[in-house]
Scaffold this active site. Structure first.
Site, mmCIF file in Angstrom:
data_model
loop_
_atom_site.group_PDB
_atom_site.id
_atom_site.type_symbol
_atom_site.label_atom_id
_atom_site.label_comp_id
_atom_site.label_asym_id
_atom_site.label_seq_id
_atom_site.Cartn_x
_atom_site.Cartn_y
_atom_site.Cartn_z
ATOM 1 N N SER A 22 61.401 -15.484 -32.822
ATOM 2 C CA SER A 22 60.360 -14.702 -33.514
ATOM 3 C C SER A 22 60.540 -14.760 -35.029
ATOM 4 O O SER A 22 59.919 -13.987 -35.761
ATOM 5 C CB SER A 22 60.385 -13.246 -33.043
ATOM 6 O OG SER A 22 61.628 -12.651 -33.332
ATOM 7 N N ASN A 109 67.539 -4.051 -30.318
ATOM 8 C CA ASN A 109 66.455 -3.312 -29.654
ATOM 9 C C ASN A 109 66.021 -2.075 -30.429
ATOM 10 O O ASN A 109 64.833 -1.804 -30.562
ATOM 11 C CB ASN A 109 66.875 -2.937 -28.233
ATOM 12 C CG ASN A 109 67.120 -4.156 -27.367
ATOM 13 O OD1 ASN A 109 66.837 -5.286 -27.783
ATOM 14 N ND2 ASN A 109 67.650 -3.948 -26.173
ATOM 15 N N THR A 154 15.606 4.503 -31.875
ATOM 16 C CA THR A 154 16.367 4.611 -30.633
ATOM 17 C C THR A 154 15.867 3.486 -29.752
ATOM 18 O O THR A 154 14.686 3.107 -29.828
ATOM 19 C CB THR A 154 16.152 5.972 -29.919
ATOM 20 O OG1 THR A 154 14.785 6.060 -29.533
ATOM 21 C CG2 THR A 154 16.491 7.150 -30.815
ATOM 22 N N HIS A 155 16.759 2.912 -28.977
ATOM 23 C CA HIS A 155 16.418 1.747 -28.143
ATOM 24 C C HIS A 155 15.852 0.588 -28.972
ATOM 25 O O HIS A 155 15.072 -0.206 -28.468
ATOM 26 C CB HIS A 155 15.416 2.129 -27.043
ATOM 27 C CG HIS A 155 15.788 3.379 -26.310
ATOM 28 N ND1 HIS A 155 16.600 3.381 -25.191
ATOM 29 C CD2 HIS A 155 15.511 4.681 -26.563
ATOM 30 C CE1 HIS A 155 16.782 4.622 -24.781
ATOM 31 N NE2 HIS A 155 16.136 5.428 -25.591
ATOM 32 N N SER A 276 22.465 -22.834 -46.430
ATOM 33 C CA SER A 276 22.618 -23.896 -45.437
ATOM 34 C C SER A 276 22.778 -25.240 -46.134
ATOM 35 O O SER A 276 22.330 -25.420 -47.268
ATOM 36 C CB SER A 276 21.387 -23.893 -44.538
ATOM 37 O OG SER A 276 21.185 -25.167 -43.974
ATOM 38 N N ASN A 284 22.251 -16.696 -45.598
ATOM 39 C CA ASN A 284 22.903 -16.263 -44.355
ATOM 40 C C ASN A 284 23.934 -15.167 -44.615
ATOM 41 O O ASN A 284 24.691 -15.226 -45.586
ATOM 42 C CB ASN A 284 23.588 -17.457 -43.694
ATOM 43 C CG ASN A 284 22.593 -18.517 -43.248
ATOM 44 O OD1 ASN A 284 21.421 -18.197 -42.963
ATOM 45 N ND2 ASN A 284 23.022 -19.759 -43.215
ATOM 46 N N TYR A 316 63.818 -2.386 -22.591
ATOM 47 C CA TYR A 316 63.424 -3.501 -23.467
ATOM 48 C C TYR A 316 63.340 -4.815 -22.700
ATOM 49 O O TYR A 316 64.235 -5.159 -21.931
ATOM 50 C CB TYR A 316 64.403 -3.667 -24.647
ATOM 51 C CG TYR A 316 63.933 -4.778 -25.573
ATOM 52 C CD1 TYR A 316 63.023 -4.513 -26.583
ATOM 53 C CD2 TYR A 316 64.310 -6.098 -25.367
ATOM 54 C CE1 TYR A 316 62.520 -5.530 -27.392
ATOM 55 C CE2 TYR A 316 63.819 -7.129 -26.161
ATOM 56 C CZ TYR A 316 62.922 -6.832 -27.167
ATOM 57 O OH TYR A 316 62.424 -7.835 -27.944
ATOM 58 N N GLN A 321 58.347 -8.687 -27.930
ATOM 59 C CA GLN A 321 58.355 -9.471 -29.164
ATOM 60 C C GLN A 321 56.967 -10.046 -29.476
ATOM 61 O O GLN A 321 56.584 -10.151 -30.630
ATOM 62 C CB GLN A 321 59.378 -10.590 -29.002
ATOM 63 C CG GLN A 321 59.395 -11.624 -30.087
ATOM 64 C CD GLN A 321 60.565 -12.577 -29.905
ATOM 65 O OE1 GLN A 321 61.710 -12.171 -30.046
ATOM 66 N NE2 GLN A 321 60.296 -13.833 -29.591
HETATM 67 N N1 ARG Z 1 63.041 -10.444 -31.705
HETATM 68 C C1 ARG Z 1 63.036 -9.271 -30.887
HETATM 69 C C2 ARG Z 1 61.689 -8.562 -30.967
HETATM 70 O O1 ARG Z 1 60.936 -8.817 -31.857
HETATM 71 C C3 ARG Z 1 64.089 -8.324 -31.351
HETATM 72 C C4 ARG Z 1 64.813 -7.670 -30.227
HETATM 73 C C5 ARG Z 1 65.452 -8.705 -29.399
HETATM 74 N N2 ARG Z 1 66.282 -8.136 -28.397
HETATM 75 C C6 ARG Z 1 66.843 -8.878 -27.453
HETATM 76 N N3 ARG Z 1 67.567 -8.290 -26.586
HETATM 77 N N4 ARG Z 1 66.663 -10.168 -27.376
HETATM 78 O O2 ARG Z 1 61.378 -7.767 -30.138
#
Ligand code: ARG
Length: 493
Positions: A22, A109, A154-155, A276, A284, A316, A321
């Site tokens: 992520s 977490n 209305t409508h 256009s 537009n 979790y 993520q």
């Molecule tokens: N990248 C994770 C998220 O955005 C962070 C927590 C990850 N926890 C884990 N046990 N892999 O949620």
């Protein structure tokens, strides 16, 4: 690699590593994640879980990260996320013996929840401010058009005459509610998960309240499993944003429709229109069109979020993520849409002639004509309604517009339906068929008469200002909290 090396023999498959990382999305919460780490280290020190010198070294390394542009850090996907990256950087800077203590009594977490909530608290306020800006543009524009007649629908059929101010004021009311809804989600976000660790807290003697205070959370999450295992608090702002976009999309749709040649009610500014490549005459309403489509995106994000969370077992799971970027997507799309729609409202010019013509063509004064018969001549409303219904049918059959209907026509219709004459005067008749007079007589609170409109607009303005003050205060508090945390960090290093 700080996480895998003693547990696994093999590196993660690079495709899987990229798939589960992520890091890119985490840039949005980089600063917040560093701040959470700072607060956590301060707390560990104050709870005597770190020595002063240890805390000082960790904090000065974190300060360096705070000042860094995260894009300049090597975002290697095998790092999984920003939390691992930061810990790795600290270990690099402070050495494995000390850097290795950073993650004492915390987990990704709880840390990720803290960082998301901090960032979301800021973003929600910004979105709320953008909603209020739109409310102010609507209110200001309305104030210029207290007597600009407009057919109410209305409508999608012409219903009764009203004013452009009344129409704009209707949206202002809805957007004020949207602002309040967003503000409510702010309070829901204002709770610290830190200390929940993976899910069941920790055996280290930490101080959860202290971390919450340092990060500017008013509360601590009571149940540590809930702290890391829930995301309803994230869906809620997405829902408030989706509702806002639904309201905004209706306004956009109105503007597109009413600026078409068929309606011709509104003239929208060139700065926000396109033409256009082939049809040289075109103007537009592309901004409004894309606002409408952004509504679909934000609704889709909400649907995705709800679907994502519904199957996730407590607590979790990495599914969560994928939820976070949906929130940022909704926040950004909504904010941009709000800013541009506020601009459209600021610059829109109503075409009074066209709106007046539609009022006449649509027999918009029909209800008021019935009202006059009932109010002034003791005709039961349903009977009066039937008189005007009959009059309408007769007029349409003979191809007349309302201008061409005379007092005599009305009297004839009344005799026909009521079986007796109605002594309605020319003066009363003239008032009843004058849409401006009709509107001026709608003095009921909330109605379109100018005095009623003026007080609605004043109330709207006052309430919007109150919410603006809330945002300013909350933002100042956030700023002060961050500075205070940074000062405490600086003092220790
Ligand atoms: N990248 C994770 C998220 O955005 C962070 C927590 C990850 N926890 C884990 N046990 N892999 O949620």
């Amino acid at each position: 690699m700080i996480l895998r090396e003693r547990r696994f023999e093999k590196q993660m498959d690079p495709r899987a590593a990229r798939f589960i990382s992520s890091l890119e999305a985490d840039l949005r919460i980089y600063k917040e994640t560093v701040l959470v780490n700072m607060a956590h280290v301060l707390m560990l020190y104050r709870c005597r879980l770190l020595k002063r010198r240890e805390a000082a070294t960790l904090l000065s390394a974190l300060r360096k990260l705070y000042r860094k542009d995260p894009r300049r850090l090597a975002l290697r996907p095998e790092l999984e996320d920003i939390h691992v990256l930061i810990e790795e950087e600290i270990i690099k800077a402070a050495g494995p013996d000390l850097g290795g203590k950073l993650h004492t009594a915390k987990s990704r977490n709880d840390q990720v929840v803290a960082a998301i909530r901090m960032r979301a608290k800021r973003d929600v306020l910004q979105a709320e401010r953008a909603v209020l800006q739109l409310v102010f543009s609507l209110v200001n524009k309305a104030a210029e058009h207290l007597t600009t007649l407009m057919p109410g629908y209305t409508h999608l059929q012409v219903a009764e005459p009203t004013t452009f101010a009344h129409y704009l004021g209707a949206y202002a009311q809805a957007f004020l509610r949207d602002a309040i809804r967003l503000e409510n989600t702010y309070h829901m976000l204002d709770s610290s998960p830190m200390g929940a660790c993976a899910l069941s807290g920790t055996s280290f003697p930490i101080n959860r309240k202290m971390v919450a205070d340092l990060l500017g959370f008013v509360r601590v999450d009571t149940n540590t499993m809930d702290a890391v295992g829930s995301r309803d608090w994230l869906i809620e702002p997405m829902s408030a944003l989706a509702i806002t976009m639904v309201d905004l999309s209706r306004l956009a749709e109105d503007f597109i429709l009413m600026s078409s040649g068929e309606f011709g009610f509104l003239d929208l500014p060139e700065e926000l229109s396109s033409t256009s490549s082939i049809m040289p005459q075109k103007k537009n309403q592309v901004v409004a069109e894309l606002v409408r489509s952004k509504a679909a995106l934000v609704i889709g994000n909400l649907t995705a979020a709800l679907s994502l969370v519904r199957g996730v077992p407590q607590s979790y799971n990495l599914d969560f993520q994928d939820l976070t970027p949906l929130l940022w997507s909704s926040v950004d799309a909504t904010e941009q849409s709000l800013v541009l729609m506020a601009e459209l409202v600021r610059k829109v010019k109503p075409n009074e002639k066209r709106m007046r013509a539609a009022i006449d063509r649509g027999f918009a004064i029909a209800t008021e004509l019935a009202n006059v018969l009932a109010r002034k001549h003791g005709v039961p409303f349903r009977k009066a309604y039937q008189v005007v219904a009959y009059l309408t049918r007769k007029a349409l059959e003979s191809g007349k517009t309302i201008h061409q209907i005379s007092l005599l026509d009305l009297k004839r219709a009344a005799e026909e339906v009521l079986q007796k004459p109605i002594p309605i005067s020319q003066q009363e008749f003239n008032v009843a068929v004058d849409p401006l007079k009709t509107v001026q007589n709608r003095r009921v609170p909330g109605g379109p008469s100018p005095p009623s409109m003026r007080s609605q607009l004043a109330e709207l303005r006052a309430r919007a200002k109150k919410h603006e003050r809330f945002i300013a205060t909350a933002e100042k508090a956030q700023e002060r909290t961050e500075q205070r945390l940074l000062n405490q960090v600086r003092r220790l290093t």
